[in-house]
Structure formats: C-alpha cells, structure tokens
Design a protein around this motif. Structure first.
Motif, PDB file in Angstrom:
ATOM      1  N   ILE A 182       0.837  -1.204   0.000  1.00 29.42           N
ATOM      2  CA  ILE A 182       0.000   0.000   0.000  1.00 29.42           C
ATOM      3  C   ILE A 182       0.870   1.251   0.000  1.00 29.42           C
ATOM      4  O   ILE A 182       0.497   2.289  -0.563  1.00 29.42           O
ATOM      5  CB  ILE A 182      -0.930  -0.017   1.228  1.00 29.42           C
ATOM      6  N   ALA A 183       2.053   1.152   0.615  1.00 31.47           N
ATOM      7  CA  ALA A 183       2.923   2.328   0.720  1.00 31.47           C
ATOM      8  C   ALA A 183       3.546   2.712  -0.610  1.00 31.47           C
ATOM      9  O   ALA A 183       3.804   3.901  -0.854  1.00 31.47           O
ATOM     10  CB  ALA A 183       4.019   2.072   1.745  1.00 31.47           C
ATOM     11  N   VAL A 184       3.798   1.741  -1.494  1.00 27.65           N
ATOM     12  CA  VAL A 184       4.538   2.031  -2.728  1.00 27.65           C
ATOM     13  C   VAL A 184       3.825   3.072  -3.605  1.00 27.65           C
ATOM     14  O   VAL A 184       4.436   4.076  -4.001  1.00 27.65           O
ATOM     15  CB  VAL A 184       4.823   0.735  -3.505  1.00 27.65           C
ATOM     16  N   PRO A 185       2.532   2.892  -3.946  1.00 28.62           N
ATOM     17  CA  PRO A 185       1.886   3.937  -4.755  1.00 28.62           C
ATOM     18  C   PRO A 185       1.823   5.285  -4.044  1.00 28.62           C
ATOM     19  O   PRO A 185       1.870   6.335  -4.700  1.00 28.62           O
ATOM     20  CB  PRO A 185       0.475   3.380  -5.014  1.00 28.62           C
ATOM     21  N   LEU A 186       1.734   5.283  -2.714  1.00 29.16           N
ATOM     22  CA  LEU A 186       1.725   6.549  -1.981  1.00 29.16           C
ATOM     23  C   LEU A 186       3.077   7.257  -2.082  1.00 29.16           C
ATOM     24  O   LEU A 186       3.139   8.486  -2.137  1.00 29.16           O
ATOM     25  CB  LEU A 186       1.371   6.308  -0.512  1.00 29.16           C
ATOM     26  N   VAL A 187       4.170   6.478  -2.109  1.00 24.81           N
ATOM     27  CA  VAL A 187       5.496   7.075  -2.294  1.00 24.81           C
ATOM     28  C   VAL A 187       5.576   7.763  -3.653  1.00 24.81           C
ATOM     29  O   VAL A 187       6.035   8.907  -3.771  1.00 24.81           O
ATOM     30  CB  VAL A 187       6.598   5.998  -2.167  1.00 24.81           C
ATOM     31  N   PHE A 188       5.111   7.076  -4.701  1.00 19.86           N
ATOM     32  CA  PHE A 188       5.130   7.682  -6.034  1.00 19.86           C
ATOM     33  C   PHE A 188       4.210   8.904  -6.105  1.00 19.86           C
ATOM     34  O   PHE A 188       4.561   9.931  -6.702  1.00 19.86           O
ATOM     35  CB  PHE A 188       4.716   6.651  -7.083  1.00 19.86           C
ATOM     36  N   LEU A 189       3.035   8.800  -5.473  1.00 17.46           N
ATOM     37  CA  LEU A 189       2.098   9.922  -5.496  1.00 17.46           C
ATOM     38  C   LEU A 189       2.673  11.136  -4.791  1.00 17.46           C
ATOM     39  O   LEU A 189       2.615  12.261  -5.314  1.00 17.46           O
ATOM     40  CB  LEU A 189       0.781   9.505  -4.828  1.00 17.46           C
ATOM     41  N   SER A 190       3.249  10.944  -3.622  1.00 20.35           N
ATOM     42  CA  SER A 190       3.761  12.076  -2.849  1.00 20.35           C
ATOM     43  C   SER A 190       4.946  12.735  -3.549  1.00 20.35           C
ATOM     44  O   SER A 190       5.058  13.964  -3.579  1.00 20.35           O
ATOM     45  CB  SER A 190       4.150  11.629  -1.440  1.00 20.35           C
ATOM     46  N   THR A 191       5.842  11.926  -4.129  1.00 19.91           N
ATOM     47  CA  THR A 191       7.005  12.513  -4.801  1.00 19.91           C
ATOM     48  C   THR A 191       6.614  13.182  -6.106  1.00 19.91           C
ATOM     49  O   THR A 191       7.157  14.233  -6.469  1.00 19.91           O
ATOM     50  CB  THR A 191       8.077  11.443  -5.062  1.00 19.91           C
ATOM     51  N   ARG A 192       5.642  12.631  -6.837  1.00 20.40           N
ATOM     52  CA  ARG A 192       5.198  13.264  -8.075  1.00 20.40           C
ATOM     53  C   ARG A 192       4.474  14.566  -7.796  1.00 20.40           C
ATOM     54  O   ARG A 192       4.691  15.583  -8.466  1.00 20.40           O
ATOM     55  CB  ARG A 192       4.275  12.319  -8.858  1.00 20.40           C
ATOM     56  N   THR A 193       3.620  14.569  -6.759  1.00 25.27           N
ATOM     57  CA  THR A 193       2.898  15.792  -6.398  1.00 25.27           C
ATOM     58  C   THR A 193       3.858  16.884  -5.968  1.00 25.27           C
ATOM     59  O   THR A 193       3.725  18.049  -6.342  1.00 25.27           O
ATOM     60  CB  THR A 193       1.909  15.505  -5.251  1.00 25.27           C
ATOM     61  N   ALA A 194       4.882  16.507  -5.211  1.00 21.56           N
ATOM     62  CA  ALA A 194       5.844  17.503  -4.749  1.00 21.56           C
ATOM     63  C   ALA A 194       6.592  18.118  -5.921  1.00 21.56           C
ATOM     64  O   ALA A 194       6.812  19.318  -5.980  1.00 21.56           O
ATOM     65  CB  ALA A 194       6.829  16.863  -3.776  1.00 21.56           C
ATOM     66  N   ARG A 195       6.977  17.288  -6.904  1.00 19.42           N
ATOM     67  CA  ARG A 195       7.716  17.820  -8.041  1.00 19.42           C
ATOM     68  C   ARG A 195       6.843  18.749  -8.866  1.00 19.42           C
ATOM     69  O   ARG A 195       7.271  19.781  -9.345  1.00 19.42           O
ATOM     70  CB  ARG A 195       8.218  16.678  -8.922  1.00 19.42           C
ATOM     71  N   SER A 196       5.567  18.395  -8.993  1.00 17.46           N
ATOM     72  CA  SER A 196       4.691  19.216  -9.846  1.00 17.46           C
ATOM     73  C   SER A 196       4.356  20.537  -9.202  1.00 17.46           C
ATOM     74  O   SER A 196       4.005  21.496  -9.882  1.00 17.46           O
ATOM     75  CB  SER A 196       3.397  18.437 -10.136  1.00 17.46           C
ATOM     76  N   THR A 197       4.440  20.629  -7.864  1.00 17.17           N
ATOM     77  CA  THR A 197       4.104  21.878  -7.201  1.00 17.17           C
ATOM     78  C   THR A 197       5.310  22.775  -7.011  1.00 17.17           C
ATOM     79  O   THR A 197       5.174  23.920  -6.593  1.00 17.17           O
ATOM     80  CB  THR A 197       3.492  21.597  -5.818  1.00 17.17           C
ATOM     81  N   GLN A 198       6.529  22.268  -7.311  1.00 14.76           N
ATOM     82  CA  GLN A 198       7.707  23.097  -7.171  1.00 14.76           C
ATOM     83  C   GLN A 198       7.855  23.987  -8.388  1.00 14.76           C
ATOM     84  O   GLN A 198       7.462  23.622  -9.503  1.00 14.76           O
ATOM     85  CB  GLN A 198       8.968  22.232  -7.027  1.00 14.76           C
ATOM     86  N   PRO A 199       8.393  25.193  -8.264  1.00 17.33           N
ATOM     87  CA  PRO A 199       8.560  26.074  -9.397  1.00 17.33           C
ATOM     88  C   PRO A 199       9.543  25.492 -10.405  1.00 17.33           C
ATOM     89  O   PRO A 199      10.487  24.800 -10.045  1.00 17.33           O
ATOM     90  CB  PRO A 199       9.108  27.369  -8.766  1.00 17.33           C
ATOM     91  N   ALA A 200       9.298  25.780 -11.656  1.00 17.96           N
ATOM     92  CA  ALA A 200      10.170  25.270 -12.709  1.00 17.96           C
ATOM     93  C   ALA A 200      11.536  25.911 -12.615  1.00 17.96           C
ATOM     94  O   ALA A 200      11.702  27.054 -12.219  1.00 17.96           O
ATOM     95  CB  ALA A 200       9.558  25.543 -14.084  1.00 17.96           C
ATOM     96  N   SER A 201      12.573  25.146 -13.014  1.00 17.92           N
ATOM     97  CA  SER A 201      13.933  25.674 -12.998  1.00 17.92           C
ATOM     98  C   SER A 201      14.088  26.694 -14.109  1.00 17.92           C
ATOM     99  O   SER A 201      13.534  26.527 -15.199  1.00 17.92           O
ATOM    100  CB  SER A 201      14.936  24.543 -13.204  1.00 17.92           C
ATOM    101  N   PRO A 202      14.850  27.769 -13.914  1.00 16.62           N
ATOM    102  CA  PRO A 202      15.058  28.746 -14.958  1.00 16.62           C
ATOM    103  C   PRO A 202      15.896  28.184 -16.099  1.00 16.62           C
ATOM    104  O   PRO A 202      16.689  27.292 -15.904  1.00 16.62           O
ATOM    105  CB  PRO A 202      15.803  29.877 -14.223  1.00 16.62           C
TER     106      PRO A 202
END
Length: 398
Positions: free
Chosen positions: A378-398
């Motif tokens: 159960i933890a594995v998809p949550l790991v992918f979800l949390s890391t993907r969500t974090a990357r998408s909410t971070q500002p894009a690199s210049p």
C-alpha cells in the motif's frame, strides 16, 4: 565532550537497555500470569497501551520541562520507571502488568525532554552531530537489552524486570548527582490546548500535498510494530527458541540495522535518488519477509538479516525528501506531525498484527510476515504519489 552530555547519553542508553530487556520474556510472562496458551491478544494490548501513554504524555512532559525545568521532570520520570519495574517484577495479576506497561510508556516519554536538554546546551552547529550520537546510544541500548533480557529470563522469568529497575535507579543517581539544570524555568502557565497530541495533524492536513507523505510515515511506522509484537511469539512457535535465542536474534538485527543506518542511506540516495531509495528499501524488506515466512530453521533468520536491514535505507531518504516540502519556519511543526503519525501507528498496528497472528498461529505462524508485505504494498503507490505531487508543485527551474 562535557559531563552533562555524557550523563544524558549514558542515561538514554541505559533506558533503551531497560526497555529492550523485556521483549524476549514477555510471552512466557503472560503465559505464567494468565495460565493461557493464547497470549497473542495480550501482547498486542500491552504494546498498544505503552504507545498510547507515550503518545499522550510526550507533549505534556515537554511542556512541563519548559515550565518547571528539564532536571526535575527527568528525575521524576526516572524514579517512577525504577519503582514501576520493581512492581512489575512481582506482579501476580494481569491488570498489574497492564498498569505497569502504561506507566512505562509514560516514563519513556522523557526522551522528548532529553532531546530538549541537548538542544539547550548545544550550539546550532553541533546539534546534528549530537542528535546522531543520541540515536546511536539509543540503538546500542536496544542491541544490548534483548540479548541480556533473554539470558536473564532463562534463569528467572522476572529477573529482567529487576535488572531494568536497577538500570533506571542508576540513571536516577547519575542525573541526581551530576546533571545540572540546562535552562531557567519559565514558570508560566501551561497552555492545556497545546498538550493535545492530535493538534499538529490539523495543520498538516490543511497543507496541500502533505497527506500522502503522512500516510507513508504512518504505514512505515505500522510495519515496524509487527516485529516488536510478533517476533518473540513467532520464534517460539516456529523454532522453539528460548529467551536467549530470541534476544540474540533481536540483537543481531539491531547490529545490522545500526550499520546500515550509519553507512548506507547517503550513498543509496545519491545513487538511486530519494524515491527509488525508498522503493529499494521496501523491496529488500519484502524479500526478507518472504524468506522469513517460509523459514523452517533458525539459522535462516540470521542469514537473511543483512538483506532485512537494507530496508533501513528507505526511511532516511524519505525523511530528507519531506524536509524540502515546507519552509524552514515550519520544520519543527512538520517533524512533530510525523512523530504523531508514527505514534498513532504504534497504537493501532500492535492490535491489528496481534489479531492476525492469533488467526494464523496454529496453522502457519510465518504467514504474519506476508501480512506485513501487504501493508508495504500500500505504501509504494503513496510514495510515487507524494514525490510526483511535490515535483509538480515546485517552481520550474530557470
């Protein structure tokens, strides 16, 4: 290193030894007191009761140490622990053991006070190293404790409780005669609302993207409780281990895990990245759990220990990832939330795993480890979800 730090480190090591002494002999002690062969539910209740009181009283002891000072709170908790272990050593009835474990959870909540003491006397540039030493001393205590408890318990079932009482008495004497107060008490009125252990969770679930992260920590904390709840029972039922062999197996696991935690999380994170380091740790745990489920000889457990310990690379990697998800001013609040999630897992998981073990105990005790794999899955998809969500909410690199 100054004398107060040496006393604190020695005290926390002795405290961990005292806690670890009890694990190898708990199943046989409950059989003696209850006169029952089905003691699995009692172990689950005792483990959960310990976690409940620790969860509830850790914030209270921390707040009291701010108001009254660190030293008096430490002295009271150490004295209470010593008296409690003496009572448990001679407790003839089950309710007395339950009460003793509840009090043990209360007094073990003084770890938060010890951490605050280290913060008081350490400049910022030395805190990370000293907290690392703190964790190392706690881990060393958990390596020594089960081995010593198993050895003493084979001589007399109640002897580990006497040893735990003596260790806590030594702790008390060290603190009484050597440990100074680390700060000036505020003497201000305690905010009772701040003692609510569930209060930090409200803040966390109001932050976008934190919910999957908290659930991952909850699940990882829950899987860890399976070993403390079922290891001794499984060793007795599957291999007919006595207290010494239970202690040696726990000690061997502690040694392997300490080495992994000290040496590998950094290189593993650099090589794999944080997300895949977590997944690799879960994969190693699952491989070891499958081997344990089908093991029919005790040496197999010791052979699989190194792979089992590699599961330890995941949590530090995820912890490093999580620290970047909030601003620096909210780090303390975030760590409090994660600690609350792990504490809640320590309450719920022992009851769940002891129930599952009660069901599978007679036909296939090793099946309990397959249930842990299900929780990891159960933890594995949550790991992918949390890391993907974090990357998408971070500002894009210049």
């Amino acid at each position: 290193m100054n004398r107060p730090l040496i006393v604190i480190f020695a005290a926390i090591c002795l405290d961990a030894v005292g806690i670890g002494l009890i694990f190898p002999i708990l199943p046989r002690l409950l059989e003696e007191v209850t006169h029952s062969q089905n003691i699995t539910p009692y172990i689950g209740i005792m483990t959960a009761l310990y976690a409940v009181t620790q969860f509830v009283f850790a914030p209270a002891l921390g707040a009291l140490s701010d108001t009254l000072g660190r030293r008096p709170v430490l002295l009271i908790s150490l004295g209470g622990a010593a008296i409690n272990y003496v009572v448990m050593a001679f407790a003839p009835q089950l309710w007395m053991l339950f009460l003793g474990r509840a009090i043990a959870g209360l007094t073990s909540a003084n770890v938060s006070v010890a951490m605050a003491y280290i913060t008081d006397i350490s400049p910022p540039d030395k805190r990370a190293r000293r907290f690392g030493l703190f964790n190392a001393m706690f881990g060393a205590g958990f390596i020594i404790g089960p081995v010593l408890g198993g050895l003493l318990g084979d001589h007399w079932l109640r002897l580990p409780f006497i040893a735990a009482a003596v260790l806590n008495a030594c702790n008390l004497l060290l603190a009484l005669f050597i440990l100074p107060e680390s700060r000036t008490p505020t003497r201000r009125k305690i905010d009772l609302a701040a003692l609510n252990p569930l209060r930090p969770l409200r803040w966390a679930f109001s932050m976008q993207g934190l919910a999957p992260i908290i659930l991952v920590f909850f699940i990882l904390g829950a899987t860890g409780e399976a070993y403390g709840t079922c290891w001794a029972l499984w060793g007795i039922d599957t291999f007919r281990w006595n207290g010494l062999w239970i202690g040696l197996s726990l000690g061997a696991f502690g040694v392997c895990q300490t080495l992994v935690q000290a040496l590998l999380p950094g290189p593993a994170t650099k090589l794999l990245g944080e997300r895949w380091a977590v997944v690799a740790g879960i994969a190693c745990a699952c491989i070891a759990l499958v081997a344990m489920a089908f093991a029919n000889q005790g040496w197999m457990v010791f052979a699989i220990m190194p792979i089992f310990a590699l599961a330890g690379i995941g949590a530090p990697a995820f912890q490093a990832f999580v620290t970047r998800q909030v601003d620096p001013a909210s780090q303390g609040q975030l760590q409090g939330v994660l600690a609350s999630a792990v504490s809640l897992a320590s309450i719920v998981a022992p009851l769940a795993f002891s129930t599952v073990y009660f069901v599978v105990q007679k036909r296939w005790p090793g099946a309990i480890w397959l249930s842990v794999i299900v929780i990891y899955a159960i933890a594995v998809p949550l790991v992918f979800l949390s890391t993907r969500t974090a990357r998408s909410t971070q500002p894009a690199s210049p």
